[in-house]
Write a protein that holds these residues in place. Sequence first.
Motif, mmCIF file in Angstrom:
data_model
loop_
_atom_site.group_PDB
_atom_site.id
_atom_site.type_symbol
_atom_site.label_atom_id
_atom_site.label_comp_id
_atom_site.label_asym_id
_atom_site.label_seq_id
_atom_site.Cartn_x
_atom_site.Cartn_y
_atom_site.Cartn_z
ATOM 1 N N LEU A 246 39.227 37.863 47.498
ATOM 2 C CA LEU A 246 38.116 38.391 46.625
ATOM 3 C C LEU A 246 38.540 38.029 45.271
ATOM 4 N N LEU A 247 39.409 38.255 44.640
ATOM 5 C CA LEU A 247 39.959 37.795 43.436
ATOM 6 C C LEU A 247 39.852 36.513 42.988
ATOM 7 N N LYS A 248 39.965 35.394 43.774
ATOM 8 C CA LYS A 248 39.794 34.052 43.611
ATOM 9 C C LYS A 248 38.521 33.782 43.107
ATOM 10 N N ALA A 249 37.339 34.574 43.735
ATOM 11 C CA ALA A 249 35.990 34.276 43.426
ATOM 12 C C ALA A 249 35.442 34.854 42.215
ATOM 13 N N ARG A 250 36.003 35.993 41.662
ATOM 14 C CA ARG A 250 35.476 36.877 40.501
ATOM 15 C C ARG A 250 36.610 37.727 40.057
ATOM 16 N N ALA A 251 36.542 38.469 39.041
ATOM 17 C CA ALA A 251 37.168 39.466 38.548
ATOM 18 C C ALA A 251 36.903 40.646 38.899
ATOM 19 N N TYR A 252 37.625 41.673 39.358
ATOM 20 C CA TYR A 252 37.209 43.189 39.718
ATOM 21 C C TYR A 252 38.153 44.008 39.194
ATOM 22 N N THR A 253 37.428 45.258 38.862
ATOM 23 C CA THR A 253 38.227 46.461 38.546
ATOM 24 C C THR A 253 38.766 47.072 39.444
ATOM 25 N N GLU A 254 39.786 47.995 39.574
ATOM 26 C CA GLU A 254 40.275 48.498 40.430
ATOM 27 C C GLU A 254 39.493 49.441 41.435
ATOM 28 N N ASP B 292 45.783 51.329 49.262
ATOM 29 C CA ASP B 292 46.817 51.551 48.259
ATOM 30 C C ASP B 292 47.747 50.694 48.051
ATOM 31 N N THR B 293 48.306 50.318 49.192
ATOM 32 C CA THR B 293 49.438 49.108 49.280
ATOM 33 C C THR B 293 48.901 47.671 48.755
ATOM 34 N N ALA B 294 47.688 47.345 49.203
ATOM 35 C CA ALA B 294 46.918 46.114 48.838
ATOM 36 C C ALA B 294 46.814 46.102 47.094
ATOM 37 N N ILE B 295 46.542 47.378 46.763
ATOM 38 C CA ILE B 295 45.789 47.177 45.370
ATOM 39 C C ILE B 295 47.360 47.423 44.626
ATOM 40 N N GLY B 296 48.216 48.240 44.944
ATOM 41 C CA GLY B 296 49.711 48.002 44.152
ATOM 42 C C GLY B 296 50.158 46.697 44.347
ATOM 43 N N TYR B 297 49.918 45.834 45.255
ATOM 44 C CA TYR B 297 50.459 44.348 45.209
ATOM 45 C C TYR B 297 49.879 43.661 44.307
ATOM 46 N N VAL B 298 48.405 43.685 44.418
ATOM 47 C CA VAL B 298 47.775 42.886 43.326
ATOM 48 C C VAL B 298 47.997 43.349 41.838
ATOM 49 N N SER C 222 50.671 44.531 40.716
ATOM 50 C CA SER C 222 51.930 44.327 40.256
ATOM 51 C C SER C 222 52.188 42.738 39.697
ATOM 52 N N TYR C 223 51.323 41.852 40.240
ATOM 53 C CA TYR C 223 51.154 40.653 39.822
ATOM 54 C C TYR C 223 50.078 40.330 38.774
ATOM 55 N N GLY C 224 49.488 41.579 38.031
ATOM 56 C CA GLY C 224 48.603 41.451 37.007
ATOM 57 C C GLY C 224 47.205 40.865 37.509
ATOM 58 N N TYR C 225 46.900 40.658 38.861
ATOM 59 C CA TYR C 225 45.562 40.240 39.198
ATOM 60 C C TYR C 225 44.456 41.357 39.164
ATOM 61 N N ILE C 226 44.698 42.481 39.039
ATOM 62 C CA ILE C 226 43.502 43.577 38.533
ATOM 63 C C ILE C 226 44.411 44.219 37.189
ATOM 64 N N ASP C 227 43.413 44.283 36.128
ATOM 65 C CA ASP C 227 43.840 44.882 35.058
ATOM 66 C C ASP C 227 42.492 45.504 34.381
ATOM 67 N N ASP C 228 42.523 46.875 34.497
ATOM 68 C CA ASP C 228 41.242 47.289 34.011
ATOM 69 C C ASP C 228 41.083 47.241 32.553
ATOM 70 N N ARG C 229 42.081 47.291 31.737
ATOM 71 C CA ARG C 229 42.361 47.168 30.450
ATOM 72 C C ARG C 229 41.690 45.592 29.945
ATOM 73 N N GLY D 37 33.740 51.534 37.258
ATOM 74 C CA GLY D 37 34.979 52.351 37.537
ATOM 75 C C GLY D 37 36.120 52.393 36.546
ATOM 76 N N ILE D 38 35.830 52.129 35.176
ATOM 77 C CA ILE D 38 36.922 52.087 34.242
ATOM 78 C C ILE D 38 36.936 53.334 33.775
ATOM 79 N N ARG D 39 37.928 54.121 33.438
ATOM 80 C CA ARG D 39 38.001 55.637 32.673
ATOM 81 C C ARG D 39 37.055 55.287 31.196
ATOM 82 N N ARG D 40 36.663 56.421 30.858
ATOM 83 C CA ARG D 40 35.795 56.350 29.668
ATOM 84 C C ARG D 40 36.969 56.445 28.678
ATOM 85 N N GLU D 41 38.143 57.020 28.916
ATOM 86 C CA GLU D 41 39.232 57.003 27.665
ATOM 87 C C GLU D 41 39.367 55.730 27.457
#
Length: 207
Positions: free
Chosen positions: A66-74, A92-98, A100-107, A134-138
């Motif tokens: 999925l991330l090869k095609a486009r960027a996603y928020t968590e 949770d495991t899959a999200i933690g994996y990607v 950890s490699y910086g493949y998803i980064d809401d900031r 889905g990005i936190r308002r803060e």
Amino acid sequence: MFVTKTEELDKKRVRVFLDGEFAFVLYKGELRPYHIKEGEEIPAQDYGTIMGEVLPKRAKLRSMNLLKARAYTERQLREKLRRGEYPEEIIDTAIGYVKSYGYIDDRKYAEDYIAYHKEDRSRRRMEQDLAAKGIRRELIAEVMEETADLDGEPDEITVAKKILRKKNYDPETATSREKQKLSAFLYRKGFQMDTIRSVLLLDISSI
């Protein structure tokens, strides 16, 4: 744990229910090797293999594809995996994996989104869009302030005028219908009505 039901999901996959609750999705060819049969107990070793190896690997690969095609928020990626009917702990495991490699980064997602749209959308519209993803308002507010400190935040009037300039808007010749259409366009971009009313009366030739 007993297999209380198997339910066809599509031509290749089935939903598996354990002790009356949905548990996971497997390919039909995996049912026999992992001893999945209605009314019978699933061996603990097979259950451990499915939950500890098979599904985590599958969810990680799905996430990477999925991330090869486009960027996603968590949140967007979580929703994609939920639609694939992965158990929450596997997600949770899959999200933690990607992560950890910086493949998803809401900031980073927010920074890139603001950099791309700051010339054609109001701050309010960008805030709404990022919150909807889905990005936190803060975090949105923090990135907005950092972006303004680095680049200097253009005021709403300036941004709106640039948009109208790209639309070849001329307040001297524009008809009421054209102004109504542009007003609605700017409103969808997130501009306040006071800003819209003001900018439609201004000379934008210097922008």
